[in-house]
Design an enzyme around this catalytic site. Sequence first.
Site, PDB file in Angstrom:
ATOM      1  N   GLU A   1      -1.091   8.500  -6.763  1.00  0.00           N
ATOM      2  CA  GLU A   1      -0.846   9.944  -6.703  1.00  0.00           C
ATOM      3  C   GLU A   1      -0.100  10.432  -7.944  1.00  0.00           C
ATOM      4  O   GLU A   1      -0.437  11.473  -8.507  1.00  0.00           O
ATOM      5  CB  GLU A   1      -0.074  10.317  -5.439  1.00  0.00           C
ATOM      6  CG  GLU A   1       0.084  11.811  -5.338  1.00  0.00           C
ATOM      7  CD  GLU A   1       0.216  12.324  -3.923  1.00  0.00           C
ATOM      8  OE1 GLU A   1       0.792  13.420  -3.797  1.00  0.00           O
ATOM      9  OE2 GLU A   1      -0.243  11.680  -2.981  1.00  0.00           O
ATOM     10  N   GLY A  13       1.660   1.617  -3.547  1.00  0.00           N
ATOM     11  CA  GLY A  13       0.446   1.901  -4.320  1.00  0.00           C
ATOM     12  C   GLY A  13      -0.070   3.314  -4.137  1.00  0.00           C
ATOM     13  O   GLY A  13      -0.605   3.912  -5.073  1.00  0.00           O
ATOM     14  N   ASP A  14       0.098   3.856  -2.943  1.00  0.00           N
ATOM     15  CA  ASP A  14      -0.302   5.232  -2.684  1.00  0.00           C
ATOM     16  C   ASP A  14       0.435   6.178  -3.629  1.00  0.00           C
ATOM     17  O   ASP A  14      -0.162   7.073  -4.229  1.00  0.00           O
ATOM     18  CB  ASP A  14      -0.007   5.581  -1.224  1.00  0.00           C
ATOM     19  CG  ASP A  14      -0.326   7.019  -0.884  1.00  0.00           C
ATOM     20  OD1 ASP A  14      -1.482   7.433  -1.060  1.00  0.00           O
ATOM     21  OD2 ASP A  14       0.595   7.734  -0.436  1.00  0.00           O
ATOM     22  N   SER A  15       1.720   5.965  -3.795  1.00  0.00           N
ATOM     23  CA  SER A  15       2.524   6.801  -4.694  1.00  0.00           C
ATOM     24  C   SER A  15       2.148   6.587  -6.155  1.00  0.00           C
ATOM     25  O   SER A  15       2.156   7.531  -6.942  1.00  0.00           O
ATOM     26  CB  SER A  15       4.011   6.507  -4.506  1.00  0.00           C
ATOM     27  OG  SER A  15       4.417   6.903  -3.232  1.00  0.00           O
ATOM     28  N   ALA A  30       0.830  -1.206   0.000  1.00  0.00           N
ATOM     29  CA  ALA A  30       0.000   0.000   0.000  1.00  0.00           C
ATOM     30  C   ALA A  30       0.863   1.256   0.000  1.00  0.00           C
ATOM     31  O   ALA A  30       0.503   2.261  -0.622  1.00  0.00           O
ATOM     32  CB  ALA A  30      -0.938  -0.012   1.208  1.00  0.00           C
TER      33      ALA A  30
END
Length: 138
Positions: A28, A23-25, A20
């Site tokens: 974004e 995945g957040d990056s 995660a």
Amino acid sequence: MDKTPAEKIDLREISPLALAFVGDSVLELLVRRRLVEYHRLAPGRLNAEKIKYVSARAQFREEQLLEPLFTPEELEMFKRGRNASRAAVSKHATPQEYRASTGFECLLGWLYLQGNTARIGELFEALWAGYDPAAPGS
């Protein structure tokens, strides 16, 4: 942190929260790129628009939109991330939204580390076409 080359960790052994983190990056960066490529906005406005896509509440709604498109393996990875997330108390999202957003980020991180950028692109295009950040619940 040791800077010497080490053996890569098997993708199946990476924690869902570490996936995660990646995945957040991924999400974004995709949102930032799309906004810059198609809109002439000042940096402050770009950030305000970005948040409409990358907040926990937005990711919860995006995941709900995309879930019917997930393969069984992708759904399993999403659930792994969702279930690994602690139901943190957030000012801007319910525990359910927070956990689902973590699951969605986990899935994106897993796809990215597999090198499956084509699939990330498919999911992102479906997200961009079907998600309305101005809809109720944003």
